[in-house]
Design an enzyme around this catalytic site. Structure first.
Site, PDB file in Angstrom:
ATOM      1  N   ASP A  82       0.839  -1.199   0.000  1.00  0.00           N
ATOM      2  CA  ASP A  82       0.000   0.000   0.000  1.00  0.00           C
ATOM      3  C   ASP A  82       0.883   1.263   0.000  1.00  0.00           C
ATOM      4  O   ASP A  82       2.065   1.189   0.373  1.00  0.00           O
ATOM      5  CB  ASP A  82      -0.899  -0.048   1.254  1.00  0.00           C
ATOM      6  CG  ASP A  82      -2.139   0.822   1.115  1.00  0.00           C
ATOM      7  OD1 ASP A  82      -2.430   1.281  -0.007  1.00  0.00           O
ATOM      8  OD2 ASP A  82      -2.831   1.029   2.131  1.00  0.00           O
ATOM      9  N   HIS A  83       0.297   2.392  -0.383  1.00  0.00           N
ATOM     10  CA  HIS A  83       0.956   3.717  -0.395  1.00  0.00           C
ATOM     11  C   HIS A  83       2.448   3.731  -0.111  1.00  0.00           C
ATOM     12  O   HIS A  83       2.874   3.927   1.026  1.00  0.00           O
ATOM     13  CB  HIS A  83       0.309   4.622   0.659  1.00  0.00           C
ATOM     14  CG  HIS A  83      -1.091   4.977   0.349  1.00  0.00           C
ATOM     15  ND1 HIS A  83      -1.423   5.939  -0.584  1.00  0.00           N
ATOM     16  CD2 HIS A  83      -2.255   4.498   0.842  1.00  0.00           C
ATOM     17  CE1 HIS A  83      -2.739   6.031  -0.644  1.00  0.00           C
ATOM     18  NE2 HIS A  83      -3.275   5.176   0.199  1.00  0.00           N
ATOM     19  N   HIS A 179      -8.884   8.449   4.395  1.00  0.00           N
ATOM     20  CA  HIS A 179      -8.344   7.444   5.314  1.00  0.00           C
ATOM     21  C   HIS A 179      -8.821   7.745   6.730  1.00  0.00           C
ATOM     22  O   HIS A 179      -9.189   8.867   7.044  1.00  0.00           O
ATOM     23  CB  HIS A 179      -6.812   7.466   5.280  1.00  0.00           C
ATOM     24  CG  HIS A 179      -6.238   7.056   3.959  1.00  0.00           C
ATOM     25  ND1 HIS A 179      -5.255   7.770   3.325  1.00  0.00           N
ATOM     26  CD2 HIS A 179      -6.516   6.004   3.159  1.00  0.00           C
ATOM     27  CE1 HIS A 179      -4.927   7.162   2.186  1.00  0.00           C
ATOM     28  NE2 HIS A 179      -5.688   6.098   2.051  1.00  0.00           N
ATOM     29  N   GLY A 180      -8.781   6.735   7.597  1.00  0.00           N
ATOM     30  CA  GLY A 180      -9.169   6.941   8.991  1.00  0.00           C
ATOM     31  C   GLY A 180     -10.671   6.920   9.150  1.00  0.00           C
ATOM     32  O   GLY A 180     -11.385   6.339   8.344  1.00  0.00           O
ATOM     33  N   HIS A 207     -10.072   4.078  -1.907  1.00  0.00           N
ATOM     34  CA  HIS A 207      -9.338   4.173  -0.641  1.00  0.00           C
ATOM     35  C   HIS A 207     -10.272   4.677   0.443  1.00  0.00           C
ATOM     36  O   HIS A 207     -11.253   5.358   0.161  1.00  0.00           O
ATOM     37  CB  HIS A 207      -8.149   5.130  -0.793  1.00  0.00           C
ATOM     38  CG  HIS A 207      -6.997   4.511  -1.522  1.00  0.00           C
ATOM     39  ND1 HIS A 207      -5.849   4.105  -0.908  1.00  0.00           N
ATOM     40  CD2 HIS A 207      -6.857   4.193  -2.838  1.00  0.00           C
ATOM     41  CE1 HIS A 207      -5.032   3.582  -1.799  1.00  0.00           C
ATOM     42  NE2 HIS A 207      -5.614   3.619  -2.985  1.00  0.00           N
ATOM     43  N   GLY A 208      -9.948   4.365   1.690  1.00  0.00           N
ATOM     44  CA  GLY A 208     -10.752   4.883   2.804  1.00  0.00           C
ATOM     45  C   GLY A 208     -12.094   4.209   2.929  1.00  0.00           C
ATOM     46  O   GLY A 208     -13.129   4.867   3.058  1.00  0.00           O
ATOM     47  N   ASN A 229     -10.283  -0.771  -0.539  1.00  0.00           N
ATOM     48  CA  ASN A 229      -9.342  -0.853   0.579  1.00  0.00           C
ATOM     49  C   ASN A 229     -10.029  -0.668   1.921  1.00  0.00           C
ATOM     50  O   ASN A 229     -10.808   0.275   2.103  1.00  0.00           O
ATOM     51  CB  ASN A 229      -8.286   0.242   0.446  1.00  0.00           C
ATOM     52  CG  ASN A 229      -7.375   0.045  -0.747  1.00  0.00           C
ATOM     53  OD1 ASN A 229      -7.486  -0.933  -1.472  1.00  0.00           O
ATOM     54  ND2 ASN A 229      -6.468   0.984  -0.943  1.00  0.00           N
ATOM     55  N   VAL A 230      -9.707  -1.553   2.843  1.00  0.00           N
ATOM     56  CA  VAL A 230     -10.204  -1.431   4.218  1.00  0.00           C
ATOM     57  C   VAL A 230      -9.015  -1.608   5.157  1.00  0.00           C
ATOM     58  O   VAL A 230      -8.392  -2.675   5.176  1.00  0.00           O
ATOM     59  CB  VAL A 230     -11.277  -2.500   4.534  1.00  0.00           C
ATOM     60  CG1 VAL A 230     -11.742  -2.357   5.985  1.00  0.00           C
ATOM     61  CG2 VAL A 230     -12.460  -2.392   3.577  1.00  0.00           C
ATOM     62  N   THR A 232      -8.640   0.807   8.448  1.00  0.00           N
ATOM     63  CA  THR A 232      -8.979   1.265   9.806  1.00  0.00           C
ATOM     64  C   THR A 232      -9.876   0.264  10.543  1.00  0.00           C
ATOM     65  O   THR A 232      -9.661   0.005  11.732  1.00  0.00           O
ATOM     66  CB  THR A 232      -9.653   2.656   9.723  1.00  0.00           C
ATOM     67  OG1 THR A 232      -8.755   3.540   9.060  1.00  0.00           O
ATOM     68  CG2 THR A 232      -9.962   3.206  11.111  1.00  0.00           C
TER      69      THR A 232
HETATM   70 ZN   LIG Z   1      -5.097   4.563   0.838  1.00  0.00          ZN
END
Ligand SMILES: [Zn+2]
Length: 291
Positions: A82-83, A179-180, A207-208, A229-230, A232
């Site tokens: 990732d990132h 994100h978060g 994302h997020g 994407n998961v 958090t």
């Molecule tokens: Zn991301």
């Protein structure tokens, strides 16, 4: 079946409009839980790892662990970084046999991002790996990378130029997700996903994922978000599961019992997302594209 390329997972998902989940694992237990949920759901799955986690365990150990666990799972799975803004770290992961990387050059100028992403794609092609590209920063901080300030949106023609000239396999545009945890309901730009895939049919990465409604997930997947994407929610479930178990049984001193109870909380969480993303029962799709 086991380990497959990222494109074998994302191409049929994009064509059929279901989402393949990418969970950011943090260790062996979370990796095992994500794969077990995929087996129980007969779903394809992406085991995704943040740079911080790679720094803790090492690229080689994570890849070996993934290869061993995935080889025992009768579903298609792939390992993704990732990132990552750091080209040497991307090279380390590719050399260690990772299947896919997100080169996060969103802090660079458009020209530098284009040039460096092309170099990363060339590097990945040599080992048969895939590259996810990013032009605009996704809002929110993820494991120390990113910022809370929303970046500018790149015009559509520039996005298409970027996709054509880099040859990236999937694309993560800014579409209003973050994100978060969301502090207020996000304003999602569904139209932007549609515009991009209409102009250039590439699997879009969402994302997020934590905190979005089922409806938002379904609409974005229908527009072309094929990788979801998961991160958090896995961290929250993991930490809360330890806390709850140890609070309830303060005298427990058997680590394996604690870990088993944590895994029992992780598996249904992952399966719940798979239900929403429409990937349940899609494990065979990746095999068919393989010919
Ligand atoms: Zn991301």
């Amino acid at each position: 079946m086991a380990v497959v390329s990222m494109n074998e997972l994302l191409r049929p998902a994009f064509d059929e409009r279901y989402g393949v989940p990418a969970f950011n694992i943090v260790n062996d237990l979370t990796m095992a839980a994500v794969l077990e949920a995929a087996v129980q759901s007969n779903s394809p799955v992406i085991v995704q790892v943040s740079v911080k986690t790679v720094k803790m365990f090492g690229a080689k150990l994570l890849q070996k662990m993934f290869e061993e666990m995935a080889s025992r799972a009768p579903i298609p799975a792939t390992l993704h970084l990732d990132h990552c803004p750091d080209v040497p770290m991307i090279k380390t992961c590719l050399d260690a046999g990772w299947n896919s990387v997100l080169f996060d050059a969103s802090k660079l100028t458009y020209e530098d991002n284009l040039r460096q992403t092309r170099e990363v794609v060339a590097m990945a092609r040599k080992v048969g790996a895939a590259v996810e590209g990013e032009l605009e920063a996704v809002r929110g901080v993820e494991d120390g990378i990113g910022s809370d300030v929303e970046g500018g949106i790149v015009p559509l023609d520039k996005c298409v130029e970027f996709l054509e000239q880099t040859g990236i396999d999937s694309f993560a545009p800014a579409i209003g997700t973050a994100h978060g945890l969301y502090k207020s309901a996000p304003k999602i730009n569904f139209e932007r996903v549609r515009e991009i895939v209409t102009a250039f049919p590439v699997p879009i990465v969402l994302h997020g994922g934590t905190g979005l409604s089922d409806d938002v997930f379904k609409r974005l997947i229908a527009e072309g978000c094929a990788k979801v994407n998961v991160s958090t929610m896995l961290k929250i479930t993991y930490c809360d599961a330890y806390r709850e178990y140890l609070d309830a049984k303060p005298q427990e001193r058997d680590p394996l019992k604690v870990m088993a109870s944590v895994k029992d909380k992780l598996v249904p969480m992952v399966k719940g997302f798979m239900e929403i993303f429409g990937c349940v029962g899609k494990a065979e799709m990746a095999v068919h594209t393989h010919g």
